[in-house]
Write an enzyme that holds these catalytic residues in place. Sequence first.
Site, PDB file in Angstrom:
ATOM      1  N   HIS A  58       0.834  -1.205   0.000  1.00  9.89           N
ATOM      2  CA  HIS A  58       0.000   0.000   0.000  1.00  9.89           C
ATOM      3  C   HIS A  58       0.870   1.257   0.000  1.00  9.89           C
ATOM      4  CE1 HIS A  58      -3.751   2.237   1.163  1.00  9.89           C
ATOM      5  NE2 HIS A  58      -2.836   3.081   1.613  1.00  9.89           N
ATOM      6  N   GLU A  59       1.800   1.316   0.948  1.00 11.45           N
ATOM      7  CA  GLU A  59       2.650   2.511   1.041  1.00 11.45           C
ATOM      8  C   GLU A  59       3.552   2.642  -0.194  1.00 11.45           C
ATOM      9  OE1 GLU A  59       1.781   4.640   3.034  1.00 11.45           O
ATOM     10  OE2 GLU A  59       0.583   3.353   4.330  1.00 11.45           O
TER      11      GLU A  59
ATOM     12  N   HIS B  12       1.732   4.456  -2.892  1.00 12.93           N
ATOM     13  CA  HIS B  12       1.839   5.915  -2.707  1.00 12.93           C
ATOM     14  C   HIS B  12       3.208   6.408  -3.178  1.00 12.93           C
ATOM     15  CE1 HIS B  12      -1.861   6.823  -0.660  1.00 12.93           C
ATOM     16  NE2 HIS B  12      -1.623   6.046   0.379  1.00 12.93           N
TER      17      HIS B  12
ATOM     18  N   HIS C 232       3.512   6.696  -6.901  1.00 14.79           N
ATOM     19  CA  HIS C 232       2.745   7.866  -7.357  1.00 14.79           C
ATOM     20  C   HIS C 232       3.613   9.128  -7.243  1.00 14.79           C
ATOM     21  CE1 HIS C 232      -1.571   9.803  -7.206  1.00 14.79           C
ATOM     22  NE2 HIS C 232      -0.956   9.985  -8.349  1.00 14.79           N
TER      23      HIS C 232
END
Length: 708
Positions: free
Chosen positions: A484-485, A488, A491
């Site tokens: 998940h991290e 980010h 991105h």
Amino acid sequence: MPHNNEKNLHLVNFNQLKLEQLQQHITDALDNGLAFLAMLDEEKQNNEKTCETAEQALNDITAFEHVNIALDRSWGLLSHLNSVVSTDEIRELHHSLLPKISDYGTQVGQHQILFSRYRQVIDNQDFFEKLDPARKRALTLSLQGFELSGVALADDKKAEFAKLSSELSTLSAKFSDNLLDATQSYFLPLVESQLSGLPQSALAMLKDAGERYRTKFNQSTATLYVATLDIPVYLAVMTYADDRDLREKLYRAYVTRASEKSEQTEFNNANIMVQILAKREQKAKILGFDNYAEVSLATKMADDVATVEKFLRDLANKATPYAKADVKTLQTEGLAFDIDELKPWDTAYLAEKVRERKFNLSQEAVRPYFPLPKVIDGLFEIVQRLYGVNIVEKTQDVERWHDEVRFYQLFDEYEQLLGGFYFDLYARTGKRGGAWMSGFQARYQSADGAYHQLPVCFMVGNFSPAIDGKPSLLTHDEVLTLFHEFGHGLHHLLTEISISDVAGVNGVEWDAVELPSQFMENWAWHKDGIALISGHVDTGETLPNEMLKAMLNAKNFQSGMQTLRQLEFALFDLLLHSQSQAVDYQGILDLLDSVRADVAVMPATDYNRFANSFSHIFAGGYACGYYSYKWAELLSADAFDRFETDGIFNQNTGKIFREEILAKGGSRSAKENFEAFRERPADIDALLRHSGFYEEILSDNINNTQSW
């Protein structure tokens, strides 16, 4: 690999970093920003026609952006250190500078002449239309930011608006303090009979709490174990404790925190909540909005309150049959434990019993298959296959804030350096809990091209450290957290935009920013992804198929109940902020009751005071934004649906996702980015499927619950 632009990483010499030096950098950056604003004011006083063209106005805007790069960097650094290696000295400095940072933000947001520069560029249609799309988007978002900061208000209203903003930040901090104090002031010493069912990991936490309790109060206890309301302890007791009375007692203490129903009424948040809602409403009215929800949604992807409410209620209708089936499963399980009537303090306990019996699944049994170094290698391999980027460790070449920290560089398929990131993944004292990605340094190039910085970020976790010569072993939940991290992080790092306000995650609407992170988790569920990230710590064997099958079968167990719980919170938040007048405390409780009556399948106890601890909306950034979790989940499920069709390692699909979503960042609206990738508007079907919401599940055949 070539290091041709390594200097553009502008890495920090952490070993030589002194707090007084950092304080000076922040103070200088604030002074420079204020001096620039003062210069604009002075020019205005001396000569009304100083800025005659849109081009000159844009030059002033880009010059001011450059001035603020230093503040972003130095303040970001102090905030980071306060999160990962906090000491009294660091915390004190951080807290002492916080009001100055806040005040500077207000001054910038309400600076009439700076605002007029933006207006001048945007109002000159011929000039504006010729600008780069990313620049146009950055200018438009900034203009909206000015308007929502009260720049267009009369002076007396500006002062009132600034006062409300300041009071709200104080009230939110007080809400947090009360909740923390209420949570940390509760201790329940346990007797031997209450320990039944608790595993070793839970007993270790309870023992640690016991040591703190005895030291703090200088009192002896019947056993070494003391229960608290800290979330890991609370969840362990609610999940494993056989003693039903103990579970009920702890549940009551937890759901009445910071309320009049608690044993510690001095931490009651009731009045603070009422004041927060009233002041938010006043801010909204000053800006010309009907309610605070309109202010919040002005900067989000969702169009309006009606759109969000329809989305939430439609999803609730879809989830309800599955939630009812979940409740029925728990009720049936309860009979085996002499529980005739299912209560909220039984659900986690019985769900764990079902998991063990029906799915033969234990997080502890999965752990040896996910040694952290193997998971990281597999994660990097997945990213390389999807996006063509190579990740190279450079830890030995850089200074770090702690020995456990690792540093990596990203290179594209042409061996060009794209950016760098730090991994700080282990729990330790002085580090705040949880996991997050901090976009420390955005991609940026000055207007004259003389200064260039590549993106750098910090990715932080709190996994258990390596012990006894063995690497850190992750539960599957922790693997999902890492993915998940990292979503980010990608991105932030893979942006191709050099205007920092809209590079990477910057400028992306709040309800869409979780898309790349939730999206990345899918590879940690798929058998082809699992093959790359798993390897038994002793044998190297990948996760066996039967264990993965059990995980997939259990994945959507209780998905209905969990979805309705999220939707209950989101609807309550939405309706609370979309009322045209603020409510009193009883009104808050009544609203929550009416939402529960609409969507909940498990009745709440009459003493439940969930709202008093809902820090997301009263102390965080989620006021009228809690729906964002489900909104972004819809986008990520629908995006992954294309990979499910094309192949999860389809390089062409990966290239399009990188180009249309990751590379564009906030330079286009999230809706435009998403539709450029999917070539159609977002669709809810994939979210329903990923949540297990399809007819076959309602039968008892658990094989139908597989998602892949």
